[in-house]
Design a protein around this motif. Structure first.
Motif, PDB file in Angstrom:
ATOM      1  N   PRO A 109       0.872  -1.326  -0.128  1.00  0.00           N
ATOM      2  CA  PRO A 109       0.058   0.019   0.075  1.00  0.00           C
ATOM      3  C   PRO A 109       0.806   1.441   0.181  1.00  0.00           C
ATOM      4  CG  PRO A 109       0.153  -0.987   2.207  1.00  0.00           C
ATOM      5  CD  PRO A 109       0.763  -1.920   1.471  1.00  0.00           C
ATOM      6  N   GLY A 110      -0.103   2.264  -0.586  1.00  0.00           N
ATOM      7  CA  GLY A 110       1.064   3.692  -0.391  1.00  0.00           C
ATOM      8  C   GLY A 110       0.396   4.763  -1.071  1.00  0.00           C
ATOM      9  N   GLU A 111       0.897   5.962  -0.996  1.00  0.00           N
ATOM     10  CA  GLU A 111       0.417   7.113  -1.521  1.00  0.00           C
ATOM     11  C   GLU A 111       0.560   6.972  -3.139  1.00  0.00           C
ATOM     12  OE1 GLU A 111       0.589   7.204   2.393  1.00  0.00           O
ATOM     13  OE2 GLU A 111       2.372   7.378   0.865  1.00  0.00           O
ATOM     14  N   VAL A 112      -0.611   7.430  -4.073  1.00  0.00           N
ATOM     15  CA  VAL A 112      -0.304   7.759  -5.439  1.00  0.00           C
ATOM     16  C   VAL A 112      -0.384   8.980  -5.485  1.00  0.00           C
ATOM     17  CG1 VAL A 112      -1.585   7.159  -7.705  1.00  0.00           C
ATOM     18  CG2 VAL A 112      -1.387   5.254  -5.946  1.00  0.00           C
ATOM     19  N   TYR A 113       0.595   9.702  -6.302  1.00  0.00           N
ATOM     20  CA  TYR A 113       0.543  11.116  -6.632  1.00  0.00           C
ATOM     21  C   TYR A 113       0.543  11.275  -8.135  1.00  0.00           C
ATOM     22  CZ  TYR A 113       3.416  11.028  -2.288  1.00  0.00           C
ATOM     23  OH  TYR A 113       4.088  11.005  -1.002  1.00  0.00           O
ATOM     24  N   VAL A 114      -0.415  12.156  -8.666  1.00  0.00           N
ATOM     25  CA  VAL A 114      -0.688  12.241  -9.971  1.00  0.00           C
ATOM     26  C   VAL A 114      -0.390  13.776 -10.161  1.00  0.00           C
ATOM     27  CG1 VAL A 114      -2.457  12.174 -11.882  1.00  0.00           C
ATOM     28  CG2 VAL A 114      -2.504  10.690  -9.977  1.00  0.00           C
ATOM     29  N   ALA A 115       0.631  14.051 -10.963  1.00  0.00           N
ATOM     30  CA  ALA A 115       1.118  15.496 -11.242  1.00  0.00           C
ATOM     31  C   ALA A 115       1.208  15.750 -12.371  1.00  0.00           C
ATOM     32  CB  ALA A 115       2.399  15.602 -10.667  1.00  0.00           C
ATOM     33  N   TYR A 116       0.720  17.324 -12.622  1.00  0.00           N
ATOM     34  CA  TYR A 116       0.715  17.882 -14.064  1.00  0.00           C
ATOM     35  C   TYR A 116       2.014  18.732 -14.151  1.00  0.00           C
ATOM     36  CZ  TYR A 116      -0.993  19.537 -18.489  1.00  0.00           C
ATOM     37  OH  TYR A 116      -1.152  19.873 -19.779  1.00  0.00           O
ATOM     38  N   PHE A 117       2.793  18.451 -14.955  1.00  0.00           N
ATOM     39  CA  PHE A 117       4.010  19.409 -15.186  1.00  0.00           C
ATOM     40  C   PHE A 117       3.703  20.159 -16.431  1.00  0.00           C
ATOM     41  CE2 PHE A 117       5.319  15.823 -12.751  1.00  0.00           C
ATOM     42  CZ  PHE A 117       5.908  16.597 -11.674  1.00  0.00           C
ATOM     43  N   GLU A 118       4.432  21.219 -16.511  1.00  0.00           N
ATOM     44  CA  GLU A 118       4.517  22.142 -17.561  1.00  0.00           C
ATOM     45  C   GLU A 118       5.972  22.262 -18.089  1.00  0.00           C
ATOM     46  OE1 GLU A 118       2.440  25.716 -16.334  1.00  0.00           O
ATOM     47  OE2 GLU A 118       0.480  24.863 -16.753  1.00  0.00           O
ATOM     48  N   ASN A 119       6.260  22.304 -19.471  1.00  0.00           N
ATOM     49  CA  ASN A 119       7.260  22.628 -19.880  1.00  0.00           C
ATOM     50  C   ASN A 119       8.624  21.549 -19.411  1.00  0.00           C
ATOM     51  OD1 ASN A 119       6.581  25.033 -21.296  1.00  0.00           O
ATOM     52  ND2 ASN A 119       6.731  26.039 -19.464  1.00  0.00           N
ATOM     53  N   VAL A 120       8.217  20.290 -19.603  1.00  0.00           N
ATOM     54  CA  VAL A 120       9.279  19.422 -19.508  1.00  0.00           C
ATOM     55  C   VAL A 120       9.886  19.026 -21.039  1.00  0.00           C
ATOM     56  CG1 VAL A 120       9.596  17.075 -18.648  1.00  0.00           C
ATOM     57  CG2 VAL A 120       7.983  18.417 -17.585  1.00  0.00           C
ATOM     58  N   GLN A 121      11.172  18.994 -20.972  1.00  0.00           N
ATOM     59  CA  GLN A 121      11.808  18.789 -22.348  1.00  0.00           C
ATOM     60  C   GLN A 121      12.099  17.193 -22.357  1.00  0.00           C
ATOM     61  OE1 GLN A 121      16.068  19.607 -23.601  1.00  0.00           O
ATOM     62  NE2 GLN A 121      14.914  21.543 -23.386  1.00  0.00           N
ATOM     63  N   ILE A 122      11.705  16.863 -23.601  1.00  0.00           N
ATOM     64  CA  ILE A 122      11.940  15.376 -24.266  1.00  0.00           C
ATOM     65  C   ILE A 122      12.441  15.431 -25.542  1.00  0.00           C
ATOM     66  CG2 ILE A 122       9.541  14.724 -24.565  1.00  0.00           C
ATOM     67  CD1 ILE A 122      10.302  11.980 -23.920  1.00  0.00           C
ATOM     68  N   GLU A 123      13.720  15.074 -25.772  1.00  0.00           N
ATOM     69  CA  GLU A 123      14.237  15.047 -27.227  1.00  0.00           C
ATOM     70  C   GLU A 123      14.185  16.451 -27.654  1.00  0.00           C
ATOM     71  OE1 GLU A 123      11.737  11.938 -28.978  1.00  0.00           O
ATOM     72  OE2 GLU A 123      12.537  10.481 -28.002  1.00  0.00           O
ATOM     73  N   GLY A 124      14.567  17.395 -26.775  1.00  0.00           N
ATOM     74  CA  GLY A 124      14.836  18.698 -27.463  1.00  0.00           C
ATOM     75  C   GLY A 124      13.380  19.788 -27.432  1.00  0.00           C
ATOM     76  N   GLU A 125      12.309  19.023 -27.322  1.00  0.00           N
ATOM     77  CA  GLU A 125      10.928  19.837 -27.390  1.00  0.00           C
ATOM     78  C   GLU A 125      10.342  19.768 -25.866  1.00  0.00           C
ATOM     79  OE1 GLU A 125       8.689  17.723 -30.330  1.00  0.00           O
ATOM     80  OE2 GLU A 125      10.199  18.000 -31.827  1.00  0.00           O
ATOM     81  N   LEU A 126       9.825  21.033 -25.614  1.00  0.00           N
ATOM     82  CA  LEU A 126       8.871  21.296 -24.422  1.00  0.00           C
ATOM     83  C   LEU A 126       7.459  20.715 -24.647  1.00  0.00           C
ATOM     84  CD1 LEU A 126      10.006  24.930 -23.239  1.00  0.00           C
ATOM     85  CD2 LEU A 126      10.844  22.400 -22.297  1.00  0.00           C
ATOM     86  N   HIS A 127       7.152  19.950 -23.699  1.00  0.00           N
ATOM     87  CA  HIS A 127       5.874  19.447 -23.611  1.00  0.00           C
ATOM     88  C   HIS A 127       5.135  19.339 -22.092  1.00  0.00           C
ATOM     89  CE1 HIS A 127       5.930  18.000 -27.738  1.00  0.00           C
ATOM     90  NE2 HIS A 127       7.150  17.602 -27.412  1.00  0.00           N
ATOM     91  N   ASP A 128       4.158  19.505 -22.125  1.00  0.00           N
ATOM     92  CA  ASP A 128       3.308  19.236 -20.609  1.00  0.00           C
ATOM     93  C   ASP A 128       3.366  17.570 -20.445  1.00  0.00           C
ATOM     94  OD1 ASP A 128       2.671  21.908 -20.601  1.00  0.00           O
ATOM     95  OD2 ASP A 128       0.454  21.515 -20.845  1.00  0.00           O
ATOM     96  N   ALA A 129       3.433  17.415 -19.212  1.00  0.00           N
ATOM     97  CA  ALA A 129       3.519  15.987 -19.004  1.00  0.00           C
ATOM     98  C   ALA A 129       2.641  15.376 -17.482  1.00  0.00           C
ATOM     99  CB  ALA A 129       5.013  15.507 -18.668  1.00  0.00           C
TER     100      ALA A 129
END
Length: 182
Positions: A109-129
């Motif tokens: 058992p444990g805590e589940v965190y659901v987070a919304y991030f803005e401006n995360v870079q993957i493969e050189g491009e910024l995206h929400d995640a």
């Protein structure tokens, strides 16, 4: 390559799930948490995102019959990306889904965190995640603090070590038709 230099934590929901096969239950939060403290936000980003700094693995959601909308996690992520106001409700649905599939006796058992991030870079491009994380391991910590004649000592039990993320994934708002980048 994933980079978090420009990332910010926009929204966070926390729920607690147990192991269904062990007759444990789940508890869902009524609302998401507004993180106003910059230090707390930075600590949470360190906890959630730093394990991915050197990860080069990218996966995609799939479903055996080819209809991605039948993949529950894909469906809830799509809903969040399409309408951010549904974030918390869909975070609850994700937590319930994870609870339903938590049938192995070794899942803690444990805590589940659901987070919304803005401006995360993957493969050189910024995206929400969207990040889905679970903390199962709790530790004790010593706290040293100044007092009038020197220092005092206390402890915190059942605390989370921000340097040890138990489980997690990031879903990037890109390549939706192909199952997002995960």
């Amino acid at each position: 390559m994933i980079s978090f230099f420009e990332a910010s934590l926009a929204e966070l929901s926390i729920h607690r799930i147990g192991n269904k096969s062990e007759d444990e239950f789940y508890v869902l939060s009524e609302k998401s948490i507004a993180i106003r403290d910059i230090t707390l936000s930075n600590l949470l980003q360190q906890y959630f995102l730093s394990p991915y700094e050197k990860v080069n693995e990218v996966y995609r959601f799939i479903h055996p019959n080819g209809d991605l909308n039948l993949n529950e996690a894909y469906h809830f992520a799509s809903e969040i990306f399409a309408n951010g106001e549904t974030f918390h409700e869909n975070s609850k649905q994700l937590a319930k889904y994870l609870y339903d599939v938590s049938g192995h006796p070794k899942i803690k058992p444990g805590e589940v965190y659901v987070a919304y991030f803005e401006n995360v870079q993957i493969e050189g491009e910024l995206h929400d995640a969207i990040g889905i994380f679970k903390s199962e391991t709790k530790e004790s910590y010593l706290k040293v603090f100044p007092e009038q004649d020197g220092f005092g000592l206390s402890y915190e039990q059942e605390a989370i070590n921000i340097n040890k993320l138990d489980k997690g994934c990031l879903i990037f708002n890109t390549d939706k038709e192909e199952g997002f980048k995960v």
